[in-house]
Write a protein that holds these residues in place. Structure first.
Motif, PDB file in Angstrom:
ATOM      1  N   VAL A 135      53.964  92.805  30.121  1.00  0.00           N
ATOM      2  CA  VAL A 135      52.601  92.473  29.707  1.00  0.00           C
ATOM      3  C   VAL A 135      52.607  91.209  28.858  1.00  0.00           C
ATOM      4  O   VAL A 135      51.757  90.332  29.009  1.00  0.00           O
ATOM      5  CB  VAL A 135      51.968  93.645  28.931  1.00  0.00           C
ATOM      6  N   ARG A 136      53.593  91.122  27.975  1.00  0.00           N
ATOM      7  CA  ARG A 136      53.709  89.927  27.124  1.00  0.00           C
ATOM      8  C   ARG A 136      53.931  88.677  27.947  1.00  0.00           C
ATOM      9  O   ARG A 136      53.289  87.644  27.731  1.00  0.00           O
ATOM     10  CB  ARG A 136      54.856  90.105  26.140  1.00  0.00           C
ATOM     11  N   ASN A 137      54.829  88.742  28.917  1.00  0.00           N
ATOM     12  CA  ASN A 137      55.168  87.556  29.694  1.00  0.00           C
ATOM     13  C   ASN A 137      54.016  87.095  30.579  1.00  0.00           C
ATOM     14  O   ASN A 137      53.841  85.900  30.818  1.00  0.00           O
ATOM     15  CB  ASN A 137      56.418  87.811  30.536  1.00  0.00           C
ATOM     16  N   GLU A 138      53.221  88.037  31.063  1.00  0.00           N
ATOM     17  CA  GLU A 138      52.048  87.646  31.827  1.00  0.00           C
ATOM     18  C   GLU A 138      51.055  86.900  30.927  1.00  0.00           C
ATOM     19  O   GLU A 138      50.435  85.912  31.343  1.00  0.00           O
ATOM     20  CB  GLU A 138      51.373  88.870  32.448  1.00  0.00           C
ATOM     21  N   ALA A 139      50.941  87.335  29.678  1.00  0.00           N
ATOM     22  CA  ALA A 139      50.074  86.635  28.719  1.00  0.00           C
ATOM     23  C   ALA A 139      50.630  85.266  28.353  1.00  0.00           C
ATOM     24  O   ALA A 139      49.874  84.307  28.170  1.00  0.00           O
ATOM     25  CB  ALA A 139      49.902  87.492  27.463  1.00  0.00           C
ATOM     26  N   LEU A 140      51.951  85.156  28.258  1.00  0.00           N
ATOM     27  CA  LEU A 140      52.576  83.857  27.992  1.00  0.00           C
ATOM     28  C   LEU A 140      52.199  82.854  29.077  1.00  0.00           C
ATOM     29  O   LEU A 140      51.814  81.709  28.775  1.00  0.00           O
ATOM     30  CB  LEU A 140      54.099  83.991  27.943  1.00  0.00           C
ATOM     31  N   LEU A 141      52.339  83.274  30.331  1.00  0.00           N
ATOM     32  CA  LEU A 141      51.976  82.397  31.438  1.00  0.00           C
ATOM     33  C   LEU A 141      50.514  82.003  31.359  1.00  0.00           C
ATOM     34  O   LEU A 141      50.162  80.832  31.568  1.00  0.00           O
ATOM     35  CB  LEU A 141      52.243  83.092  32.778  1.00  0.00           C
ATOM     36  N   ALA A 142      49.654  82.955  31.050  1.00  0.00           N
ATOM     37  CA  ALA A 142      48.220  82.676  30.986  1.00  0.00           C
ATOM     38  C   ALA A 142      47.906  81.634  29.919  1.00  0.00           C
ATOM     39  O   ALA A 142      47.073  80.749  30.124  1.00  0.00           O
ATOM     40  CB  ALA A 142      47.451  83.970  30.712  1.00  0.00           C
ATOM     41  N   ALA A 143      48.578  81.727  28.770  1.00  0.00           N
ATOM     42  CA  ALA A 143      48.317  80.797  27.670  1.00  0.00           C
ATOM     43  C   ALA A 143      48.667  79.366  28.042  1.00  0.00           C
ATOM     44  O   ALA A 143      48.004  78.420  27.604  1.00  0.00           O
ATOM     45  CB  ALA A 143      49.094  81.223  26.429  1.00  0.00           C
ATOM     46  N   LEU A 162      42.551  84.778  19.192  1.00  0.00           N
ATOM     47  CA  LEU A 162      41.585  85.100  20.244  1.00  0.00           C
ATOM     48  C   LEU A 162      40.254  85.424  19.591  1.00  0.00           C
ATOM     49  O   LEU A 162      40.117  86.442  18.897  1.00  0.00           O
ATOM     50  CB  LEU A 162      42.075  86.291  21.060  1.00  0.00           C
ATOM     51  N   GLN A 163      39.275  84.581  19.782  1.00  0.00           N
ATOM     52  CA  GLN A 163      37.950  84.771  19.194  1.00  0.00           C
ATOM     53  C   GLN A 163      36.915  84.738  20.305  1.00  0.00           C
ATOM     54  O   GLN A 163      36.498  83.665  20.745  1.00  0.00           O
ATOM     55  CB  GLN A 163      37.678  83.691  18.142  1.00  0.00           C
ATOM     56  N   GLY A 164      36.540  85.918  20.768  1.00  0.00           N
ATOM     57  CA  GLY A 164      35.647  86.006  21.912  1.00  0.00           C
ATOM     58  C   GLY A 164      36.328  85.459  23.146  1.00  0.00           C
ATOM     59  O   GLY A 164      37.446  85.853  23.496  1.00  0.00           O
ATOM     60  N   SER A 165      35.677  84.510  23.814  1.00  0.00           N
ATOM     61  CA  SER A 165      36.270  83.874  24.991  1.00  0.00           C
ATOM     62  C   SER A 165      36.813  82.489  24.633  1.00  0.00           C
ATOM     63  O   SER A 165      36.846  81.583  25.461  1.00  0.00           O
ATOM     64  CB  SER A 165      35.231  83.744  26.104  1.00  0.00           C
ATOM     65  N   ARG A 166      37.281  82.360  23.405  1.00  0.00           N
ATOM     66  CA  ARG A 166      37.813  81.087  22.910  1.00  0.00           C
ATOM     67  C   ARG A 166      39.150  81.335  22.226  1.00  0.00           C
ATOM     68  O   ARG A 166      39.320  82.325  21.519  1.00  0.00           O
ATOM     69  CB  ARG A 166      36.822  80.477  21.922  1.00  0.00           C
ATOM     70  N   LEU A 167      40.100  80.442  22.466  1.00  0.00           N
ATOM     71  CA  LEU A 167      41.417  80.542  21.851  1.00  0.00           C
ATOM     72  C   LEU A 167      41.552  79.445  20.804  1.00  0.00           C
ATOM     73  O   LEU A 167      41.410  78.262  21.111  1.00  0.00           O
ATOM     74  CB  LEU A 167      42.510  80.384  22.912  1.00  0.00           C
ATOM     75  N   VAL A 168      41.798  79.857  19.572  1.00  0.00           N
ATOM     76  CA  VAL A 168      41.964  78.902  18.474  1.00  0.00           C
ATOM     77  C   VAL A 168      43.437  78.522  18.379  1.00  0.00           C
ATOM     78  O   VAL A 168      44.298  79.385  18.175  1.00  0.00           O
ATOM     79  CB  VAL A 168      41.469  79.496  17.142  1.00  0.00           C
ATOM     80  N   VAL A 169      43.728  77.251  18.520  1.00  0.00           N
ATOM     81  CA  VAL A 169      45.103  76.751  18.503  1.00  0.00           C
ATOM     82  C   VAL A 169      45.374  76.129  17.134  1.00  0.00           C
ATOM     83  O   VAL A 169      44.613  75.289  16.665  1.00  0.00           O
ATOM     84  CB  VAL A 169      45.329  75.702  19.616  1.00  0.00           C
ATOM     85  N   SER A 170      46.480  76.548  16.511  1.00  0.00           N
ATOM     86  CA  SER A 170      46.838  76.071  15.176  1.00  0.00           C
ATOM     87  C   SER A 170      48.276  75.573  15.167  1.00  0.00           C
ATOM     88  O   SER A 170      49.065  75.877  16.071  1.00  0.00           O
ATOM     89  CB  SER A 170      46.681  77.194  14.139  1.00  0.00           C
ATOM     90  N   ASP A 171      48.620  74.815  14.119  1.00  0.00           N
ATOM     91  CA  ASP A 171      50.009  74.385  13.973  1.00  0.00           C
ATOM     92  C   ASP A 171      50.793  75.457  13.227  1.00  0.00           C
ATOM     93  O   ASP A 171      50.255  76.522  12.894  1.00  0.00           O
ATOM     94  CB  ASP A 171      50.099  73.026  13.276  1.00  0.00           C
ATOM     95  N   PRO A 181      38.233  76.995  25.488  1.00  0.00           N
ATOM     96  CA  PRO A 181      37.489  78.062  26.163  1.00  0.00           C
ATOM     97  C   PRO A 181      38.360  78.726  27.222  1.00  0.00           C
ATOM     98  O   PRO A 181      39.162  78.070  27.882  1.00  0.00           O
ATOM     99  CB  PRO A 181      36.304  77.312  26.786  1.00  0.00           C
ATOM    100  N   LEU A 182      38.191  80.025  27.381  1.00  0.00           N
ATOM    101  CA  LEU A 182      39.027  80.787  28.305  1.00  0.00           C
ATOM    102  C   LEU A 182      38.184  81.403  29.412  1.00  0.00           C
ATOM    103  O   LEU A 182      37.122  81.978  29.153  1.00  0.00           O
ATOM    104  CB  LEU A 182      39.754  81.914  27.559  1.00  0.00           C
ATOM    105  N   ASP A 183      38.680  81.294  30.641  1.00  0.00           N
ATOM    106  CA  ASP A 183      38.079  82.073  31.719  1.00  0.00           C
ATOM    107  C   ASP A 183      38.881  83.363  31.862  1.00  0.00           C
ATOM    108  O   ASP A 183      39.841  83.597  31.126  1.00  0.00           O
ATOM    109  CB  ASP A 183      38.007  81.273  33.021  1.00  0.00           C
ATOM    110  N   ASP A 184      38.503  84.194  32.805  1.00  0.00           N
ATOM    111  CA  ASP A 184      39.138  85.513  32.921  1.00  0.00           C
ATOM    112  C   ASP A 184      40.620  85.437  33.239  1.00  0.00           C
ATOM    113  O   ASP A 184      41.390  86.330  32.880  1.00  0.00           O
ATOM    114  CB  ASP A 184      38.423  86.349  33.992  1.00  0.00           C
ATOM    115  N   ARG A 185      41.041  84.367  33.907  1.00  0.00           N
ATOM    116  CA  ARG A 185      42.465  84.247  34.251  1.00  0.00           C
ATOM    117  C   ARG A 185      43.336  84.168  32.993  1.00  0.00           C
ATOM    118  O   ARG A 185      44.476  84.630  33.004  1.00  0.00           O
ATOM    119  CB  ARG A 185      42.691  83.006  35.124  1.00  0.00           C
ATOM    120  N   ALA A 186      42.795  83.598  31.939  1.00  0.00           N
ATOM    121  CA  ALA A 186      43.524  83.528  30.672  1.00  0.00           C
ATOM    122  C   ALA A 186      43.148  84.664  29.744  1.00  0.00           C
ATOM    123  O   ALA A 186      44.008  85.267  29.085  1.00  0.00           O
ATOM    124  CB  ALA A 186      43.258  82.186  29.986  1.00  0.00           C
ATOM    125  N   LEU A 187      41.860  84.969  29.695  1.00  0.00           N
ATOM    126  CA  LEU A 187      41.366  85.933  28.712  1.00  0.00           C
ATOM    127  C   LEU A 187      41.881  87.347  28.953  1.00  0.00           C
ATOM    128  O   LEU A 187      42.327  88.025  28.018  1.00  0.00           O
ATOM    129  CB  LEU A 187      39.836  85.920  28.723  1.00  0.00           C
TER     130      LEU A 187
END
Length: 282
Positions: A135-143, A162-171, A181-187
Motif C-alpha cells: 500500500v505504501r509503495n503504491e502511494a509512493l508511485l502516486a506522489a 494531504l489537505q482535501g484534494s491538495r498536497l502541501v509540499v514542504s522542505d 492539486p490531486l486527481d483520483d489517481r494520486a489522491l
C-alpha cells in the motif's frame, strides 16, 4: 557470439599491451567494453556489428542515469580507441564511436514513461498490495507519477500534507514550497496509505508525523524511496529512475494542454526554461 566477443576483447587487450599500456588501464578498457556488450545484449554481431546509433543509445542511457559528462566522455573515448583499432584490423566500423563526446554544459536528456510503462509499473505495485509495504509503495508511485514530487519531497511529506484534494509540499524544515492539486489517481492511493498509517502499532510509527515510514524507522530516507521504486521497476521488467516519474507527470500535463506557468508552479521549477522542455515535439 559470446566466444567471438571474448576473443575480440583479448585481441584488443594484446594490442594495448603492445602499446605499453599499464595493466590497470587495460583492465579498465576491457571492463568498459564489457559494459557496452551488456547493453548490446543479444544483438547479432556484438561489438563487431555495433553502429553509431547503438553507441548513441548507450551514451544517452548513461546520461539519463545521472552519470557525469566527464565520466561518459571517458567511456566514449575508450570506445573510440577500440573501434579505431577494430577498423584498422578490418573487424568493425572505425568511425562508429566518432563524435559522441558530450558538451559538459549540456543538460541531460529528459526521459519519461510511455503509457504502457506506466501501466506496467502500477500493475507491479498493485500486485504487491498484500505485502506489508504494498500500500505504501503504491502511494509512493502516486506522489511522483501523478503529483510530480521529487524524491526528497516525498520523504518529507507529513501526515497533514494531504489537505482535501491538495498536497502541501514542504522542505525538510517544514517550510511551505508549493501546493499541488490531486486527481483520483494520486489522491486515492495517498488516502489509502494514510489510513493504513493511522492504524500503526509500532511505537516509532505512532510517534512520527511523517507520512512515509519503513519497517524500522519513522522516516523513509530518500534512498529508501529510490530503492522501493527500483524494486518495483525490476518486477515491471524495465529500469525506472524516480526522476522519470516526475518527468512523466510534467510531460502528461503538457500533453493535456496545461500552460508553462501552471506546470512550473505545480512542479516547482525555478526556471521556465526547465518547463519548456516538456513541450518538445507536441
Amino acid at each position: 557470439m559470446e566466444r567471438v566477443n571474448r576473443m575480440l576483447l583479448e585481441a584488443f587487450a594484446l594490442y594495448l599491451r603492445n602499446e605499453k599500456k599499464e595493466e590497470s588501464t587495460i583492465k579498465l578498457y576491457v571492463a568498459e567494453l564489457e559494459a557496452l556488450l551488456t547493453k548490446l545484449g543479444e544483438r547479432p554481431g556484438g561489438l563487431a556489428e555495433a553502429t553509431t546509433d547503438d553507441l548513441l543509445r548507450y551514451r544517452n542511457d548513461l546520461q539519463a542515469g545521472g552519470m557525469k559528462p566527464a565520466t561518459i566522455n571517458k567511456r566514449m573515448s575508450i570506445a573510440r580507441t577500440f573501434f579505431q583499432w577494430a577498423g584498422r584490423e578490418g573487424i568493425a566500423d572505425s568511425s562508429a564511436a566518432e563524435g559522441l563526446r558530450l558538451d559538459a554544459n549540456a543538460p541531460p536528456p529528459i526521459q519519461w514513461l510511455s503509457e504502457a510503462q506506466e501501466r506496467a509499473l502500477l500493475a507491479a505495485a498493485s500486485n504487491a498490495l498484500t505485502d506489508e509495504n504494498g500500500v505504501r509503495n503504491e502511494a509512493l508511485l502516486a506522489a511522483m507519477l501523478y503529483a510530480g514530487l521529487r524524491v526528497k519531497e516525498v520523504s518529507y511529506l507529513r501526515l497533514d500534507s494531504l489537505q482535501g484534494s491538495r498536497l502541501v509540499v514542504s522542505d525538510e524544515g517544514g517550510s511551505f514550497l508549493r501546493g499541488v492539486p490531486l486527481d483520483d489517481r494520486a489522491l486515492v492511493p495517498l488516502l489509502c496509505w494514510r489510513r493504513h498509517r493511522s492504524e500503526a502499532i509500532r511505537s516509532k510509527h505512532k510517534e512520527s508525523d511523517f507520512l512515509f515510514v519503513t519497517e524500522r524507522s519513522g522516516f523513509m530516507q530518500p534512498r529508501a524511496v529510490q530503492f522501493a521504486v527500483e524494486s518495483l521497476s525490476a518486477k515491471a521488467g524495465f529500469p525506472v529512475r524516480c526522476s522519470a516519474l516526475r518527468h512523466s507527470y510534467c510531460r502528461r500535463l503538457a500533453r493535456e494542454g496545461a500552460s508553462v506557468e501552471r506546470i512550473r508552479d505545480w512542479a516547482g521549477h525555478k526556471s521556465p526554461q526547465t518547463t519548456v522542455r516538456y513541450f518538445e515535439d507536441l
